[in-house]
Design an enzyme around this catalytic site. Structure first.
Site: not given
Length: 303
Positions: A160, A164, A147
């Site tokens: 997150y 990632k 991402s």
């Protein structure tokens, strides 16, 4: 079924066996559909049996599905064996399964925060561990979906971003370890893309407004189909890096300065958002329909 690209040549994935995790919806579902459209035989892995069954039936051809939690090492080993028995080989693995939560770390939902790392980071490693023996035999290719969050740290997204960043580093390490054995490893980068996860995150007004305040082009939501087409093109090329949006490639050149810049700008934005966060309370649980499916599956598994 056509197995030719827009350029008229035969697709390099035609006849290959592709495994896609998180295939019930979003990026994973469309990746499976696009790979199948180029002639691949596809194994769908995910947590939503009804949706997986529907997607597999709609794709048709030589497609099969398995309901499995990517964090369950024993189950993933079993499924990897079953996929290989069913198709005879595995040539491509797309490690796409992922969940998200948001909000300030100090007020975060601990279970949801931990689950993001379990699925996104440990689940990706478990996927690689289960399918690497088959990929070594086929001299295949693993695409790890990361991402923009791996490149750019962001307040309210600590779980997150950490997950990632972790899978990006994991994939880079793995490429060096298995490349000389003929296995290609790529990392896919996506900005905000129109999926259930992003729509779920936008349901929180504070997070939505903070995202809208980001500089262009990071402040908009991008359509899913063009991003997935770029990812599938990357699978065909066995690319080391694949970018779902054109401008993400340029972010690599400036990523070294981003933590300092965002560390300063983020403090200002968080100070402005603090009264609204206090009034509304921190977000709880995982975001989006995929997050809800993950929570439901875990409730069911624990009785």
């Amino acid at each position: 079924m056509s197995v030719r690209t827009d350029g008229g040549r035969q697709s390099r994935v035609a006849g290959r066996v592709a495994v896609v995790t998180g295939a019930a919806r979003g990026v994973g579902e469309l990746m499976a559909r696009r790979l199948a459209a180029r002639g691949a035989r596809v194994a769908l892995l995910g947590l939503e049996p009804d949706r997986l069954r529907e997607v597999a039936a709609d794709i048709g051809g030589d497609t099969a599905h398995w309901t499995v939690d990517v964090t369950d090492a024993e189950a993933m080993e079993r499924v990897a064996g079953e996929v290989r028995d069913r198709f005879g080989q595995v040539d491509i693995v797309v490690a796409n399964a992922g969940v998200a939560t948001g909000g300030p770390f100090t007020d975060s939902d601990t279970a949801a925060w931990n689950r993001v790392l379990q699925v996104n980071l440990m689940g990706s490693a478990t996927t690689a561990r289960a399918f690497l023996p088959a990929l070594l035999d086929s001299r295949g290719y693993l695409l790890q979906v990361a991402s923009l969050a791996a490149i750019t740290p962001s307040p309210m997204m600590s779980a997150y971003c950490a997950s990632k960043s972790g899978v990006e580093a994991f994939a880079h390490c793995l490429r060096a370890e298995v490349g000389y054995k003929g296995v290609g490893v790529g990392v896919a980068y996506l900005s905000w893309t129109d999926t259930d996860m992003v729509r779920g995150a936008d349901e929180n007004e504070v997070m939505r407004d903070l995202r809208a305040g980001l500089p262009w082009p990071a402040n908009r939501t991008y359509p899913l189909a063009p991003a997935v087409e770029r990812l599938v093109d990357g699978v065909e090329r066995r690319s080391s890096h694949v970018y779902g949006q054109w401008w993400l490639r340029g972010m690599q050149a400036v990523r070294g300065v981003l933590p300092s810049v965002i560390g300063l700008a983020g403090q200002r934005e968080m100070r402005r958002a603090e009264p609204r966060l206090a009034a509304s309370g921190p977000p709880r649980g995982l975001v989006g329909a995929g997050g809800a499916a993950d929570e439901a599956a875990r409730r069911e598994s624990t009785g």
